[in-house]
Design an enzyme around this catalytic site. Structure first.
Site, PDB file in Angstrom:
ATOM      1  N   HIS A  85      -3.575  -4.837  -6.165  1.00 46.44           N
ATOM      2  CA  HIS A  85      -4.995  -5.106  -5.909  1.00 46.44           C
ATOM      3  C   HIS A  85      -5.719  -5.579  -7.163  1.00 46.44           C
ATOM      4  CE1 HIS A  85      -4.123  -2.895  -2.180  1.00 46.44           C
ATOM      5  NE2 HIS A  85      -5.134  -3.588  -1.688  1.00 46.44           N
ATOM      6  N   HIS A 136       0.823  -1.206   0.000  1.00 42.81           N
ATOM      7  CA  HIS A 136       0.000   0.000   0.000  1.00 42.81           C
ATOM      8  C   HIS A 136       0.855   1.252   0.000  1.00 42.81           C
ATOM      9  CE1 HIS A 136      -3.218  -2.747   0.805  1.00 42.81           C
ATOM     10  NE2 HIS A 136      -4.074  -1.762   0.650  1.00 42.81           N
ATOM     11  N   HIS A 170     -10.325   5.947  -1.320  1.00 40.54           N
ATOM     12  CA  HIS A 170     -10.069   4.578  -0.878  1.00 40.54           C
ATOM     13  C   HIS A 170     -10.052   4.444   0.644  1.00 40.54           C
ATOM     14  CE1 HIS A 170      -6.896   1.758   0.650  1.00 40.54           C
ATOM     15  NE2 HIS A 170      -7.729   0.896   0.091  1.00 40.54           N
TER      16      HIS A 170
END
Length: 597
Positions: A209, A200, A330
């Site tokens: 992802h 991330h 997100h």
């Protein structure tokens, strides 16, 4: 759960074999590798640095071995902390998989089960994935448009995945092991070169992802014998999708999760900038704010790849370089969906934001995959917007590799370069209107130019000891009245340097141009709203004492200056409005400069 290290495996013939079927003695959730080794994902690191250089995507570097780059890193917002690709650090040795440690929820609390996953017996023999032949594309549709037949099939598949957990808890295609993919690499299970690894908050966020959902989608389809099954997407970027998807909110079904914020059920409109505090405004205004945030994150603040995807991974330093969409919406969608931190969970424990609101548990809520399906869709929508909005061309990114198991439990390596076209991967998205494209905020909060002479200059405001209230200041620009050619060549950047705060809590502040500190910060649909800085709570190991993050934060303001009518001004007004944790935020300085995008 027992420790999950080192084992051989025998592939399942079907996903519904009995508990007597020969299985691996350990789960094999999808993994991320460096030098053919597994790393840790999604734990946010503690320090952000900025080398103040240009991120030239056409220059190769030695910062990461392109043949073996299999990881990513974590952190904060936007073009914030843009560092050059030339930032170098010799590749660190891979982690020792046999020493995989317990993942942590916070510095005082460990994940109550092992998220560790083994590597194949011989990683060097694991083949690269080849897309299977297909007769038709899998088409992902908006969750709010799903019919009852689709919902029943999806519930059946997830129910069977969860049933497999009961009889074969170590099976990698079971629901829990699919969720553990997130846990293992997010919460401190692995370290390399002295720091924890994750995918991330770097340029690997989107491709990791995409591959993660690709294999999960195929696994779900296998449980209902439907190779055309496609995940739904929660299109929170459209007013019709700005509520929790009803198909996931039916109690007693496999898609339901009790660990959600109950106040956000029953048609509540989502706040795409949510960081724990509810905005006191109307639903219409909240939707308008959401569309404004989408426009800023997809268009204004993401005019080029380095701002949208985030920065590169550097083994040599702890950097936090996420892209615009990873930061907002997100992160806020995760927080908005999970339980309130500090509240009491159904099992009596104190909430850390479970499930969606914490890294280790996010994958346990089926809506995680629906949310990330729309995040993935944003990648395609961003490229379709045009201009410099193209995929990264740097080989360090294109040759980055991940490791996953497919629906038949076969291990494969995959490369970023092979996931740039969803149709080649066998899926696409049902088209739906994107009203945010035409939602450039043009209404102004103030008439004319704010009198900058009445405001203190930036040099008198910074260093700022704490952002405990809204502040306004004047700041000089490097040049004015630029031609369109000059604007195309360089972006005008507003930079806040050395922002410091305790990274164990939520942080957010908003930035406005050409307004004073009396601005209504709950109305973001104004031309003067430039963007937001946010930070999620970081995970720390027991005994760790350094909780202070140091970051630089940049916003692209070329378009804003045009819209507000300030292109010819040498000095402009800037206002900062704290939304969460402002009393603990200090800022060293603020400047405006021109930068290659």
């Amino acid at each position: 759960m027992a420790s999950l290290c080192n084992s051989s495996s025998t592939s399942l013939k079907t996903p519904f074999t009995s508990s007597s079927t020969s299985l691996s003695s350990t789960p094999k959730p999808s993994q991320l590798f460096i030098h053919g080794k597994r790393n840790q994902m999604f734990k946010v690191s503690c320090k952000v640095t900025n080398n103040n250089g240009d991120q030239n995507q056409n220059v190769e570097t030695n910062s990461v071995d392109r043949r073996n780059v299999l990881l990513g890193l974590g952190g904060l917002y936007g073009v914030a902390n843009a560092i050059p690709l030339a930032a170098s650090a010799a590749p660190a040795p891979p982690p020792d998989l046999s020493s995989c440690s317990i993942a942590r929820i916070n510095e005082n609390q460990v994940v109550p089960y092992s998220c560790c996953a083994p590597k194949p017996d011989d990683m060097e023999k694991v083949p690269y994935y080849k897309f299977p032949s297909m007769t038709k594309l899998r088409v992902r549709q908006p969750a709010h448009e799903a019919n009852e037949e689709y919902i029943a099939k999806y519930n059946l598949a997830i129910s069977r995945m969860k049933d497999l957990d009961k009889t074969q808890p170590l099976n990698p295609i079971g629901f829990k092991q699919q969720a553990n993919i997130h846990c293992a690499y997010c919460n401190g299970a692995y370290r390399i070169g002295g720091k924890e690894l994750q995918v991330h908050n770097s340029w690997l966020f989107f491709p990791f992802h995409r591959w993660y959902l690709y294999f999960h989608e195929r696994i779900v389809g296998k449980f209902i014998d439907d190779p055309t099954f496609a995940l739904p997407y929660w299109n929170w970027d459209h007013p019709k999708g700005m509520r929790f998807p009803a198909m996931y909110d039916r109690e007693g079904t496999s898609l339901f999760d009790v660990t959600r914020d109950q106040s956000h059920r029953n048609g509540a409109v989502i706040d795409l900038g949510f960081f724990g505090n509810e905005v006191e405004t109307t639903q219409l205004q909240l939707m308008s704010n959401n569309l404004t945030l989408m426009y800023r994150q997809m268009v204004t603040n993401a005019p080029c790849p380095r701002m949208f995807f985030g920065g590169p991974y550097d083994l040599g330093v702890n950097t936090e370089l996420p892209g615009t969409i990873e930061n907002i919406p997100h992160g806020p969608v995760h927080i908005w969906s999970g339980t309130v931190r500090g509240s009491t969970l159904p099992n009596g424990a104190i909430s850390n934001g479970e499930n969606m609101g914490h890294f280790y548990s996010a994958g346990l809520d089926p809506v995680f995959f629906c949310h990330h399906s729309n995040v993935d869709r944003m990648w395609s929508e961003w490229k379709a917007t045009g201009g410099k909005r193209t995929d990264i061309t740097h080989k360090d990114w294109l040759n980055s590799e991940f490791f996953f198991y497919d629906e038949n439990e076969n291990p494969y390596r995959v490369k970023v370069r092979d996931c740039l076209d969803t149709k080649k991967m066998g899926y696409d998205y049902k088209p739906i209107a994107t009203p945010w494209r035409n939602f450039k905020p043009l209404t102004k909060a103030s008439a004319g130019k704010v009198n900058t002479a009445s405001l203190p200059p930036a040099s008198n405001v910074f260093p700022l000891a704490k952002l405990d209230k809204a502040i306004s200041f004047s700041i000089n620009r490097p040049t004015s009245s630029r031609t369109q050619q000059e604007k195309n060549a360089q972006e005008e950047m507003l930079t806040f340097s050395s922002i410091r705060y305790d990274n164990r809590g939520y942080i957010r502040f908003d930035v406005f141009l050409n307004v004073d500190n009396n601005v209504n910060a709950n109305e973001l649909d104004k031309a003067e709203f430039a963007g937001s800085y946010t930070s999620l709570p970081h995970v720390h190991r027991a005994g760790e004492t350094n909780h202070i993050a140091t970051v630089d934060f940049q916003l692209a303001i070329t378009e804003l200056l045009e819209d507000i009518g300030l292109e010819d001004e040498d000095t402009i007004a800037v206002t900062l409005v704290p939304k969460r944790g402002g009393e603990g935020i200090s800022i060293e300085g603020a400047t405006i400069s021109l930068a290659d995008c």
